[in-house]
Design a protein around this motif. Structure first.
Motif, PDB file in Angstrom:
ATOM      1  N   UNK A 296       5.815  22.927  -5.624  1.00  0.00           N
ATOM      2  CA  UNK A 296       4.788  21.889  -5.586  1.00  0.00           C
ATOM      3  C   UNK A 296       5.362  20.498  -5.838  1.00  0.00           C
ATOM      4  N   UNK A 297       6.416  20.407  -6.654  1.00  0.00           N
ATOM      5  CA  UNK A 297       7.049  19.105  -6.888  1.00  0.00           C
ATOM      6  C   UNK A 297       7.708  18.613  -5.611  1.00  0.00           C
ATOM      7  N   UNK A 298       8.398  19.506  -4.928  1.00  0.00           N
ATOM      8  CA  UNK A 298       9.049  19.124  -3.667  1.00  0.00           C
ATOM      9  C   UNK A 298       8.011  18.683  -2.629  1.00  0.00           C
ATOM     10  N   UNK A 299       6.885  19.395  -2.575  1.00  0.00           N
ATOM     11  CA  UNK A 299       5.809  19.013  -1.657  1.00  0.00           C
ATOM     12  C   UNK A 299       5.319  17.605  -1.970  1.00  0.00           C
ATOM     13  N   UNK A 300       5.163  17.303  -3.253  1.00  0.00           N
ATOM     14  CA  UNK A 300       4.680  15.983  -3.665  1.00  0.00           C
ATOM     15  C   UNK A 300       5.700  14.895  -3.347  1.00  0.00           C
ATOM     16  N   UNK A 301       6.966  15.176  -3.634  1.00  0.00           N
ATOM     17  CA  UNK A 301       8.009  14.177  -3.386  1.00  0.00           C
ATOM     18  C   UNK A 301       8.243  13.968  -1.890  1.00  0.00           C
ATOM     19  N   UNK A 302       8.065  15.004  -1.100  1.00  0.00           N
ATOM     20  CA  UNK A 302       8.172  14.840   0.361  1.00  0.00           C
ATOM     21  C   UNK A 302       7.086  13.900   0.878  1.00  0.00           C
ATOM     22  N   UNK A 303       5.875  14.048   0.339  1.00  0.00           N
ATOM     23  CA  UNK A 303       4.782  13.160   0.735  1.00  0.00           C
ATOM     24  C   UNK A 303       5.098  11.724   0.289  1.00  0.00           C
ATOM     25  N   UNK A 304       5.638  11.580  -0.912  1.00  0.00           N
ATOM     26  CA  UNK A 304       6.015  10.253  -1.406  1.00  0.00           C
ATOM     27  C   UNK A 304       7.075   9.621  -0.522  1.00  0.00           C
TER      28      UNK A 304
ATOM     29  N   UNK B 249       0.829  -1.210   0.000  1.00  0.00           N
ATOM     30  CA  UNK B 249       0.000   0.000   0.000  1.00  0.00           C
ATOM     31  C   UNK B 249       0.859   1.253   0.000  1.00  0.00           C
ATOM     32  N   UNK B 250       1.815   1.308   0.907  1.00  0.00           N
ATOM     33  CA  UNK B 250       2.661   2.496   1.021  1.00  0.00           C
ATOM     34  C   UNK B 250       3.580   2.655  -0.184  1.00  0.00           C
ATOM     35  N   UNK B 251       4.070   1.541  -0.713  1.00  0.00           N
ATOM     36  CA  UNK B 251       4.885   1.612  -1.925  1.00  0.00           C
ATOM     37  C   UNK B 251       4.050   2.139  -3.090  1.00  0.00           C
ATOM     38  N   UNK B 252       2.828   1.658  -3.234  1.00  0.00           N
ATOM     39  CA  UNK B 252       1.961   2.105  -4.311  1.00  0.00           C
ATOM     40  C   UNK B 252       1.621   3.588  -4.204  1.00  0.00           C
ATOM     41  N   UNK B 253       1.384   4.055  -2.980  1.00  0.00           N
ATOM     42  CA  UNK B 253       1.106   5.486  -2.788  1.00  0.00           C
ATOM     43  C   UNK B 253       2.312   6.320  -3.205  1.00  0.00           C
TER      44      UNK B 253
ATOM     45  N   UNK C 138       7.528  10.065   2.624  1.00  0.00           N
ATOM     46  CA  UNK C 138       6.896   9.616   3.870  1.00  0.00           C
ATOM     47  C   UNK C 138       6.285   8.233   3.685  1.00  0.00           C
ATOM     48  N   UNK C 139       5.606   8.022   2.563  1.00  0.00           N
ATOM     49  CA  UNK C 139       5.031   6.703   2.283  1.00  0.00           C
ATOM     50  C   UNK C 139       6.134   5.658   2.076  1.00  0.00           C
ATOM     51  N   UNK C 140       7.220   6.047   1.412  1.00  0.00           N
ATOM     52  CA  UNK C 140       8.319   5.106   1.183  1.00  0.00           C
ATOM     53  C   UNK C 140       8.940   4.665   2.506  1.00  0.00           C
ATOM     54  N   UNK C 141       9.067   5.593   3.447  1.00  0.00           N
ATOM     55  CA  UNK C 141       9.610   5.221   4.764  1.00  0.00           C
ATOM     56  C   UNK C 141       8.667   4.266   5.484  1.00  0.00           C
ATOM     57  N   UNK C 142       7.369   4.486   5.346  1.00  0.00           N
ATOM     58  CA  UNK C 142       6.396   3.582   5.965  1.00  0.00           C
ATOM     59  C   UNK C 142       6.476   2.194   5.332  1.00  0.00           C
TER      60      UNK C 142
END
Length: 315
Positions: free
Chosen positions: A272-280, A192-196, A282-286
Motif C-alpha cells: 500500500x505504501x508503494x501504491x501511494x508513492x507511485x500516485x505521488x 496543485x500537483x506538488x501539493x497533491x 505521477x503528480x510530481x511528474x505533472x
C-alpha cells in the motif's frame, strides 16, 4: 526568505501577550516554510525584481505562511494531536481554547496582509484558497471512519486541505510579476500537483516513517480513523479477514495496543505504501511538466527538483 521571516515575526506581535507567545511556539518549531518559499520563487521565476522598492512577494509569502499556520493550530485541536514538528503541539502546551483563538488571529493577520497588498486578484486567489482549505478539512471529517470512501473522494480531500494553498502560493507569484494568465495557470498547476504529491507522501509516512523523522506521532492517522490512500489500498487488496480487521479498527474505532503493528504489517504485505508513492510520483511528474512553459533557468530547475524531492521523502 530572511525578509519574509522578519515580516512573520513583526506581524505576530500583539499587546495580548499570549498571542505572540503561542504563535512563536509553532513558528520556532521550524518547519520547511515551503509554501512561502514557493511564493518567493514563483515571483522571481516570473521576473519580479528583488529590491527594496519591490517587496509585494515578501508580504504575500508571509500571508501564505499565516494561513498555513492558522490551519495547523486548528487541525491539531480537531485531531487532538500532541506533537507538531517534533515538539509538543500548541494545544498540548497552551490548551485548545487558546490554540483556536490564536489561529483565528493569524487568519485575520493573513487577510490584513492581503489588503495591504491592494490587489483584488491576489485577495480572490488567497481567500478562495482559504475557503477551500476549510472545505477540505470538513470533507475529511465527514469521510473519517468510512471505508466506503472512494479514492476520488480521498483525492478531493487532499486537494482541498493541502494542494489548494500550494496552488495559490505559486499563482500569486505570477500575479505580482504581472505575467500573462498562461503563466499564472502554469504555476497554479505546478502548485496543485506538488501539493497533491506532498500530502500523499505525508499520508504514506504516517505508516512508514520513524517518529523522530516524521515530527509527529507515527500512527496518528490510524488512531483517528482517517481515511488515507495507504488504508484504502490495503483494504482493497486484503483478504476478507483483513477487511474485517480494518472495519473494526477504522469504522468501529475498536483498537487495541497491538492493532497498529498489525495494520503496518497489512499495509506492507499489500504494497500500500508503494501504491501511494507511485500516485505521488505521477503528480510530481505533472508538477515538473507544468513549468515547461518557462525558459530553462536555475529557478525553474530548483522548483522542478522540489517536486522530485517531495516524493523522495517517502523512499
Amino acid at each position: 526568505m530572511a525578509a519574509c521571516n522578519h515580516a512573520i515575526v513583526a506581524r505576530m506581535d500583539s499587546p495580548v501577550a499570549l498571542i505572540p507567545q503561542l504563535a512563536a511556539h509553532l513558528v520556532a518549531a521550524g518547519g520547511k516554510r515551503l509554501r512561502p518559499l514557493l511564493t518567493l520563487a514563483s515571483a522571481r521565476l516570473c521576473g519580479y525584481p528583488a529590491d527594496d522598492a519591490n517587496q509585494r512577494h515578501v508580504g504575500l509569502a508571509a500571508c501564505v505562511e499565516f494561513i498555513h499556520t492558522a490551519t495547523l493550530l486548528h487541525d491539531d485541536v480537531v485531531d487532538e494531536s500532541q506533537l507538531r514538528r517534533g515538539l509538543a503541539s500548541a494545544n498540548a502546551v497552551f490548551g485548545n481554547k487558546a490554540s483556536v483563538l490564536v489561529g483565528d488571529f493569524l487568519f485575520a493577520r493573513a487577510f490584513q496582509l492581503m489588503t495591504d497588498d491592494g490587489s483584488l486578484k491576489v485577495m480572490q486567489i488567497l481567500s478562495s484558497a482559504s475557503a477551500t482549505i476549510s472545505e477540505g478539512e470538513v470533507l475529511q471529517m465527514s469521510t473519517q471512519n468510512d471505508l466506503s470512501t472512494s479514492v476520488d473522494q480521498y483525492l478531493e480531500v487532499i486537494h482541498g486541505k493541502t494542494a489548494a494553498l500550494f496552488a495559490a502560493a505559486c499563482r500569486v507569484g505570477a500575479v505580482v510579476a504581472a505575467r500573462p494568465e498562461a503563466e499564472e495557470l502554469a504555476l497554479e498547476a505546478y502548485g496543485t500537483n506538488l501539493g497533491m504529491a506532498f500530502q500523499l507522501v505525508d499520508d504514506a509516512l504516517d505508516y512508514a516513517a520513524d517518529q523522530a523523522v516524521l515530527g509527529k506521532t507515527v500512527g496518528d492517522d490510524f488512531r483517528e480513523g482517517k481515511i488515507t490512500l495507504p488504508v484504502l489500498a490495503a483494504y482493497a487488496a486484503g483478504t476478507e479477514e483483513d477487511r474485517r480487521f480494518w472495519r473494526r479498527v477504522i469504522e468501529d474505532s475498536e483498537q487495541t495496543p497491538e492493532d497498529l503493528d498489525h495494520a503496518l504489517d497489512l499495509i506492507a504485505r499489500t504494497d500500500a505504501i508503494e501504491t501511494t508513492l507511485d500516485r505521488a510520483a505521477t503528480y510530481a511528474r505533472a508538477a515538473h511538466a507544468a513549468l515547461d512553459i518557462f525558459p530553462d533557468s536555475h529557478l525553474r530547475r530548483l522548483l522542478q527538483d522540489t517536486a522530485a524531492y517531495t516524493v523522495s521523502r517517502g523512499s
